[in-house]
Design an enzyme around this catalytic site. Structure first.
Site, short mmCIF file in Angstrom:
data_model
loop_
_atom_site.label_atom_id
_atom_site.label_comp_id
_atom_site.label_asym_id
_atom_site.label_seq_id
_atom_site.Cartn_x
_atom_site.Cartn_y
_atom_site.Cartn_z
N GLU A 218 26.63 6.87 71.50
CA GLU A 218 26.72 5.78 71.39
C GLU A 218 28.42 5.18 70.86
O GLU A 218 27.67 4.02 70.83
CB GLU A 218 25.53 5.23 69.87
CG GLU A 218 24.49 6.13 70.50
CD GLU A 218 23.34 5.36 68.76
OE1 GLU A 218 23.33 4.78 68.62
OE2 GLU A 218 22.60 6.40 68.92
N TYR A 219 29.08 5.77 70.25
CA TYR A 219 30.09 5.27 70.36
C TYR A 219 31.34 6.25 71.05
O TYR A 219 31.26 7.24 71.34
CB TYR A 219 30.22 5.12 68.50
CG TYR A 219 30.12 4.68 67.70
CD1 TYR A 219 30.16 2.76 67.59
CD2 TYR A 219 28.36 4.86 66.65
CE1 TYR A 219 29.33 2.27 67.30
CE2 TYR A 219 27.54 4.19 66.52
CZ TYR A 219 27.92 2.43 66.82
OH TYR A 219 27.27 1.42 65.54
#
Length: 230
Positions: A87-88
């Site tokens: 997600e990052y």
């Protein structure tokens, strides 16, 4: 870094080995999840190159899967596979990692791969990897994403069902597609919670009609016992 929801920082988690093996004896697959949403922007996981991805795959194989290492953080238990919850950080080379991990599968023991993309399509981090077709399970996060989630306050399921039918069900890389939902309103501060009766009566009859439907993923274990009992 090994987090496992904070239970093993900084100590090893070898005490979990016997518990993992009990779950597996009951037919439950146990996967190690990479990434997550807690690292913060700029500190997410990064793969530097295809070679780096292969090195990471070898590390995961030797320390968590069927390989050999003197420093297995979870002890002797052999996990069933790896979950990608990116997600990052960077969106590069996750397809190379998937290929390298899949290459460790044998006739005797399969390395399962799963992915947890956001429902906003295409997922920035994982779409290229999912398109390899190597992921056994794709559990899409239909929460904390207002453009493609259930309207908890309005009771409107159009965004979710449109995303499911138009984007994810036809995705050429998806094998088994799971409806990822929060098991409580508190589990998804930005929304997407579906009351169990609404899920059973309004949502499941639609999503179950698609050939790639695999089931429902609930986030998280902290909440899902109550949701399941409803």
């Amino acid at each position: 870094e090994l987090n496992l929801a904070g239970h093993c920082i900084p100590s090893p988690c070898t005490f979990l080995s016997s518990q993992i093996e009990v779950c597996q004896s009951l037919g439950i697959k146990v996967l190690l999840s990479l990434g997550g949403g807690g690292a913060g922007a700029g500190r997410g996981p990064i793969l530097a190159s295809p070679e780096d991805a292969r090195d990471v795959a070898a590390y995961l194989w030797n320390n968590y899967l069927g390989g050999q290492s003197d420093s297995r953080p979870l002890g002797a238990a052999v996990l069933d596979g790896i979950d990608f919850d990116i997600e990052y950080g960077s969106n590069l080379y996750w397809d190379d990692l998937a290929r390298a991990l899949s290459g460790y599968s044998t006739a005797e023991r399969k390395v399962y791969l799963s992915a947890a993309p956001q429902c906003f399509f295409p997922d920035y981090y994982l779409d290229v990897a999912i398109r390899t077709g190597l992921f056994d399970f794709v559990w899409v996060q239909f929460y904390n994403n207002p453009p493609c989630q259930y309207g908890t306050s309005t009771g409107n399921a159009d965004n979710l069902l449109n995303s499911w039918s138009n984007d994810w069900a036809p995705h050429p890389g998806v094998n088994k597609l799971f409806l990822g939902l929060p098991a409580a309103p508190e589990a998804a501060p930005s929304g997407g919670y579906i009351p169990p009766e609404v899920l059973i009566n309004q949502i499941l009859p639609v999503v179950q009609s698609y050939p790639k439907y695999g089931g429902v993923m609930l986030w998280s274990r902290f909440y899902d016992l109550n949701y399941s009992s409803e």
